[in-house]
Design an enzyme around this catalytic site. Structure first.
Site, PDB file in Angstrom:
ATOM      1  N   THR A 196       0.865  -1.189   0.000  1.00  0.00           N
ATOM      2  CA  THR A 196       0.000   0.000   0.000  1.00  0.00           C
ATOM      3  C   THR A 196       0.893   1.227   0.000  1.00  0.00           C
ATOM      4  O   THR A 196       1.968   1.202   0.601  1.00  0.00           O
ATOM      5  CB  THR A 196      -0.888  -0.021   1.267  1.00  0.00           C
ATOM      6  OG1 THR A 196      -1.826  -1.071   1.140  1.00  0.00           O
ATOM      7  CG2 THR A 196      -1.626   1.299   1.486  1.00  0.00           C
TER       8      THR A 196
ATOM      9  N   ARG B  57     -14.854  -5.889  -1.432  1.00  0.00           N
ATOM     10  CA  ARG B  57     -14.350  -5.485  -0.115  1.00  0.00           C
ATOM     11  C   ARG B  57     -13.635  -4.141  -0.212  1.00  0.00           C
ATOM     12  O   ARG B  57     -12.842  -3.906  -1.125  1.00  0.00           O
ATOM     13  CB  ARG B  57     -13.391  -6.547   0.412  1.00  0.00           C
ATOM     14  CG  ARG B  57     -12.749  -6.220   1.772  1.00  0.00           C
ATOM     15  CD  ARG B  57     -11.389  -5.583   1.608  1.00  0.00           C
ATOM     16  NE  ARG B  57     -10.732  -5.331   2.894  1.00  0.00           N
ATOM     17  CZ  ARG B  57      -9.612  -4.605   3.031  1.00  0.00           C
ATOM     18  NH1 ARG B  57      -9.044  -4.079   1.973  1.00  0.00           N
ATOM     19  NH2 ARG B  57      -9.084  -4.413   4.210  1.00  0.00           N
ATOM     20  N   VAL B  58     -13.905  -3.248   0.716  1.00  0.00           N
ATOM     21  CA  VAL B  58     -13.230  -1.959   0.768  1.00  0.00           C
ATOM     22  C   VAL B  58     -12.551  -1.833   2.124  1.00  0.00           C
ATOM     23  O   VAL B  58     -13.160  -2.141   3.157  1.00  0.00           O
ATOM     24  CB  VAL B  58     -14.235  -0.803   0.554  1.00  0.00           C
ATOM     25  CG1 VAL B  58     -13.580   0.547   0.800  1.00  0.00           C
ATOM     26  CG2 VAL B  58     -14.795  -0.855  -0.877  1.00  0.00           C
ATOM     27  N   GLY B  59     -11.298  -1.400   2.106  1.00  0.00           N
ATOM     28  CA  GLY B  59     -10.544  -1.276   3.354  1.00  0.00           C
ATOM     29  C   GLY B  59     -10.536   0.143   3.893  1.00  0.00           C
ATOM     30  O   GLY B  59     -11.409   0.962   3.584  1.00  0.00           O
ATOM     31  N   ASP B  60      -9.529   0.437   4.688  1.00  0.00           N
ATOM     32  CA  ASP B  60      -9.438   1.743   5.354  1.00  0.00           C
ATOM     33  C   ASP B  60      -8.886   2.842   4.447  1.00  0.00           C
ATOM     34  O   ASP B  60      -9.147   4.027   4.677  1.00  0.00           O
ATOM     35  CB  ASP B  60      -8.541   1.641   6.589  1.00  0.00           C
ATOM     36  CG  ASP B  60      -7.129   1.208   6.221  1.00  0.00           C
ATOM     37  OD1 ASP B  60      -6.980   0.282   5.391  1.00  0.00           O
ATOM     38  OD2 ASP B  60      -6.161   1.794   6.737  1.00  0.00           O
TER      39      ASP B  60
ATOM     40  N   THR C 212      -1.318   2.240   7.010  1.00  0.00           N
ATOM     41  CA  THR C 212      -1.215   0.978   6.281  1.00  0.00           C
ATOM     42  C   THR C 212      -1.311  -0.161   7.280  1.00  0.00           C
ATOM     43  O   THR C 212      -0.797  -0.054   8.396  1.00  0.00           O
ATOM     44  CB  THR C 212       0.081   0.887   5.458  1.00  0.00           C
ATOM     45  OG1 THR C 212       0.211  -0.456   4.949  1.00  0.00           O
ATOM     46  CG2 THR C 212       1.321   1.218   6.276  1.00  0.00           C
ATOM     47  N   GLY C 213      -1.963  -1.237   6.895  1.00  0.00           N
ATOM     48  CA  GLY C 213      -2.141  -2.377   7.801  1.00  0.00           C
ATOM     49  C   GLY C 213      -3.482  -3.025   7.533  1.00  0.00           C
ATOM     50  O   GLY C 213      -4.091  -2.805   6.485  1.00  0.00           O
TER      51      GLY C 213
ATOM     52  N   GLY D 228      -6.893  -3.283   7.231  1.00  0.00           N
ATOM     53  CA  GLY D 228      -7.835  -2.181   7.104  1.00  0.00           C
ATOM     54  C   GLY D 228      -9.057  -2.237   7.994  1.00  0.00           C
ATOM     55  O   GLY D 228      -9.503  -1.217   8.522  1.00  0.00           O
TER      56      GLY D 228
HETATM   57  N1  ASP Z   1      -4.798  -0.995   4.617  1.00  0.00           N
HETATM   58  C1  ASP Z   1      -4.918  -1.721   3.396  1.00  0.00           C
HETATM   59  C2  ASP Z   1      -6.284  -2.357   3.317  1.00  0.00           C
HETATM   60  O1  ASP Z   1      -6.727  -2.920   4.300  1.00  0.00           O
HETATM   61  C3  ASP Z   1      -3.871  -2.780   3.212  1.00  0.00           C
HETATM   62  C4  ASP Z   1      -2.451  -2.402   3.617  1.00  0.00           C
HETATM   63  O2  ASP Z   1      -2.187  -1.299   4.039  1.00  0.00           O
HETATM   64  O3  ASP Z   1      -1.576  -3.279   3.496  1.00  0.00           O
HETATM   65  O4  ASP Z   1      -6.878  -2.341   2.269  1.00  0.00           O
END
Ligand code: ASP
Length: 329
Positions: A194, A222-225, A245-246, A248
């Site tokens: 990311t 699916r939608v993340g953060d 990042t992480g 989500g």
């Molecule tokens: N935060 C991102 C998500 O969950 C993934 C990532 O940062 O590795 O879509």
């Protein structure tokens, strides 16, 4: 009438823009009315939490691209570009690189196609834009910026986002474009990547942005953060600019980026203390990740709880630092 000092900066900006990627980047001086430019600027960018798990040659390829993006972004800020413009351009460059999980080279979902999320926010007026679950927009960060600047809406998803991008004259690609040719890179071993950036421009304004393909084996839709303002991205001149990042789902439930800014604003914590608290809370809930944070005084933080996190920074001294595992204070 343009004040003399701003006029000088504008000349510098136009000259620099002519050289950015060989194409002319749109100037955005209307964003900073009455700016008394100073010399100070800071740019932080990240290439994703968990980078320590990637093969060394992948890490090295990512580090090289991040250096280039910071170099370009630093030059842009030096020439007087706004934080918003710079964040968008830096992220665009990382999206165009197949080495990151954003734009071209993003990780496909479990149905085998790429769905992209991105957002951007500017600290001057807390305006923001986002797109989610888009399949054909070459640079989702530019669509997010267009949503912020050219639309009454903040967030567009799926086909509506793609139609909006088309009306904005943004480039659309076939879904195959994003699935990188395995001969030119090795996306198969990429589970992180990311990208995000935060900037403080010479007018003292902050901006933040984030762009991603999500994570391996995510379900279609699916939608993340990353496209959620307040979770993956936040910028407010009164506190700080944040890109996350992480995992989500956990960052959304924490309201992570807004939480960092709230701690800085209401508790008077430093960006590092605030970011560490938020990451500790997410870790307690069961997930890891990382944050880049920058406040108006130029204080920076880039802590992580994952196995490394690719991130780097550049400021007006021209000093560029990029690392995967090192702590920075
Ligand atoms: N935060 C991102 C998500 O969950 C993934 C990532 O940062 O590795 O879509």
């Amino acid at each position: 009438m343009i004040p003399k000092r701003a006029n000088r900066l504008m000349v510098g900006l136009m000259a620099a823009l002519m050289t950015v990627g060989g194409s002319l980047v749109e100037a955005s001086w209307t964003e900073t009315p009455g700016c008394e430019a100073n010399d100070r600027f800071v740019l932080l960018a990240h290439g994703g939490a968990g980078a320590g798990d990637l093969p060394l040659d992948t890490q090295q390829a990512q580090i090289a691209v991040l250096h280039q993006a910071l170099h370009m972004g630093g030059k842009q800020l030096q020439s007087g570009a706004t934080a918003t413009e710079t964040v968008a351009r830096v992220i665009q460059m990382l999206e165009d690189s197949p080495w990151f999980n954003a734009g071209r080279g993003a990780i496909p979902n479990r149905a085998g196609f790429v769905e992209l999320d991105a957002s951007i926010m500017r600290g001057r007026d807390r305006n923001a834009g986002a797109v989610a679950a888009v399949r054909t927009i070459k640079n989702p960060i530019l669509a997010a910026r267009a949503a912020m600047e050219q639309s009454d809406h903040l967030m567009f998803v799926d086909r509506g986002a793609e139609n909006f991008a088309r009306t904005q004259g943004l480039e659309l690609m076939s879904p195959e474009y994003f699935l990188v040719d395995p001969n030119s890179a090795r996306p198969s071993d990429k589970k992180t990547g990311t990208v995000g950036a935060v900037a403080l421009d010479r007018c003292g304004h902050l901006a933040a942005g984030t762009s991603t393909g999500g994570y391996t084996s995510k379900a279609p839709g699916r939608v993340g953060d990353s496209p959620i303002i307040g979770a993956g991205t936040w910028a407010d001149n009164r506190s700080c600019a944040v890109s996350a990042t992480g995992w989500g789902e956990f960052f959304i439930r924490q309201g992570a980026a807004r939480d960092v800014a709230a701690r800085v604003e209401y508790l008077g914590e430093s960006p590092l203390a605030a970011a560490r608290q938020v990451l500790a809370s997410i870790r307690k809930a069961g997930a890891t990740g990382g944050l880049i944070v920058l406040d108006r005084q130029g204080r920076v933080a880039w802590p992580y709880t994952s196995r490394g996190m690719l991130r780097g920074m550049v400021d007006e001294t021209g000093d560029r630092r990029v690392g995967v595992m090192e702590e920075m204070r």
